[in-house]
Design an enzyme around this catalytic site. Sequence first.
Site, mmCIF file in Angstrom:
data_model
loop_
_atom_site.group_PDB
_atom_site.id
_atom_site.type_symbol
_atom_site.label_atom_id
_atom_site.label_comp_id
_atom_site.label_asym_id
_atom_site.label_seq_id
_atom_site.Cartn_x
_atom_site.Cartn_y
_atom_site.Cartn_z
ATOM 1 N N ASP A 69 31.542 28.739 -29.093
ATOM 2 C CA ASP A 69 32.021 29.814 -28.214
ATOM 3 C C ASP A 69 32.116 29.294 -26.779
ATOM 4 O O ASP A 69 31.113 28.867 -26.195
ATOM 5 C CB ASP A 69 31.054 30.998 -28.286
ATOM 6 C CG ASP A 69 31.629 32.261 -27.647
ATOM 7 O OD1 ASP A 69 32.297 32.161 -26.608
ATOM 8 O OD2 ASP A 69 31.379 33.351 -28.187
ATOM 9 N N SER B 125 30.986 41.112 -27.751
ATOM 10 C CA SER B 125 30.784 40.457 -26.461
ATOM 11 C C SER B 125 29.789 41.254 -25.604
ATOM 12 O O SER B 125 28.655 41.480 -26.024
ATOM 13 C CB SER B 125 32.132 40.270 -25.748
ATOM 14 O OG SER B 125 32.008 39.404 -24.640
ATOM 15 N N HIS C 68 35.617 32.549 -29.022
ATOM 16 C CA HIS C 68 35.033 33.803 -28.563
ATOM 17 C C HIS C 68 35.817 34.978 -29.130
ATOM 18 O O HIS C 68 36.957 35.234 -28.717
ATOM 19 C CB HIS C 68 35.020 33.859 -27.033
ATOM 20 C CG HIS C 68 34.303 35.058 -26.488
ATOM 21 N ND1 HIS C 68 32.962 35.250 -26.628
ATOM 22 C CD2 HIS C 68 34.763 36.143 -25.813
ATOM 23 C CE1 HIS C 68 32.598 36.381 -26.060
ATOM 24 N NE2 HIS C 68 33.685 36.952 -25.567
#
Length: 538
Positions: free
Chosen positions: A342, A216, A371
């Site tokens: 996502d 991320s 995600h």
Amino acid sequence: MADFTGDPYLVLLNDLRLIPISHYLLASLAISLAFLYCFLEFHFLHDLLTGFRGCPVALTYNSSSRIYHDVVSKCRILHSRYLPTPWLSGPHFQTVFLSIFGRAPAFNYRRELFHLSDGGTIALDWLLNSDDDITPIVLAIPGLTSDSESPYIKHLAFNTAKKGWHIVVTNHRGLGGVSITSDCFYNAGWTEDLRAVIHHLHHEYPNSPLFVVGTSIGANILVKYLGEDGDSVPVAGAVAICSPWDLLIGDRFITRRLLQKVYDRALAIGLQGYAQLHQPIYSRLANWEGIKKSRSIRDFDHHATRLVGKFETVDTYYRRCSSASYVGNVSVPLLCISALDDPVCTREAIPWDECRANTNIVLATTNHGGHLSFFEGLTAAGIWWVRAVDEFLKVLYSSQHMHVKKVASPHPPLIGDSSIDQGPYVNIAEDGMVAAVGNEQVEENMVEDVLEVGDIKHSVERDQQRSQPELDPLGGIVESSEQAIKSLDVTLPVRRCLGLLCRRSRWSLWLLVYIGIVTSWPVVGSVLKIALQKKRRG
């Protein structure tokens, strides 16, 4: 029976009473499924109709990439299909399940406190296998407000340690239970902490290959760092999972739809909790009242991140800290994994063309995964990208494509190697064409000229040494010297020069002959005239 012909609404209600309750329940179920499928992106029916075969992994790479042909092509997981857990058939279900449950394995880290040059402190959490200094090390970078206890990080750490490698998690400043000890905070583009940690690990374990995995926001920091430092990074390979790539596009995306706004609000609450842990410093450096009233990530960045990081505007912060503009300068084997569904990091920000143009990058995308989730199996006990990373790093480690840090030569360049004396030069061919000559050709010609017109004795000695490589050291020197003296000829340099001129240009040789005849004819003519006169008198 009552007459309802006068009121059509009463007739309709009477007919609706005649429909069984079960039909209403079936209709409600159908409407609910349609809502889940469209609004929540639930794809269970699609998986059912396709026989739960999963979706193939799409790979984007340069056609001349050795990283793909020699490494990724051998990764079975990246060339197979990804099938999400059936009862988590949706990006939102997967993402929420990871945040709430995660099913992380249980183990304990060994903590190391690393002190930075500005007075800051970072917690490095280790999971070691042995005490040797050659075992590969994997450095994991968590996402926004995440630390080493996050479920996906623990999945990665457990699988990495299970194959016999060391893994260390670098917690962001102020996370992992460590207080802020300086006026510096981390953000989405802050690469100084990562640079310091990697330098520390490379210095402490110089013989251990170092691999880095970013997730991320951690993936954005990793790619930006790799692009900033280029060839000089001491990293053998890297993986970026679910990177936001372009923060400005991500900001627009996360405020576009209702569900994305829910994620935006949830992440803002997490940032507020992070700020609450370090309220004394945030109250002094940022707008504390604005932080408490923040309802989105952008609000928090406006009242906190922008001020602490000294950015003019929030958009300026997003532009400068996005990693997409650094992709072209990455010189380390890099695998990037993203899910097209996502709900936090949109597919619109993926730099497809930049990844395809860089021979060191392979981009793997799946249709589903959410995600950082990518749960697989009936019990959702495993995460697909963790297995893919494990296999990629293992194949890369056994290949010849691990990156090695480029170190500048400590010796200054020689005078003869000065750029002033280097090419390009002009060369005239036999047909009169003029062409530029590069440094390699000029150096080769210079060496050839020295060998042919230079010291003949050394040339002969070298030839004799090549023909008799197993001579006695003293006897070989004496014998080769005697042979060199015997073979020495005073006309040899002249013949060599003439041969060189012939090879350079035959027109130059004839021009030289013509000039010699013209300039020497008066003397030669006079000598011939005197010789003829003496012959006649005799």
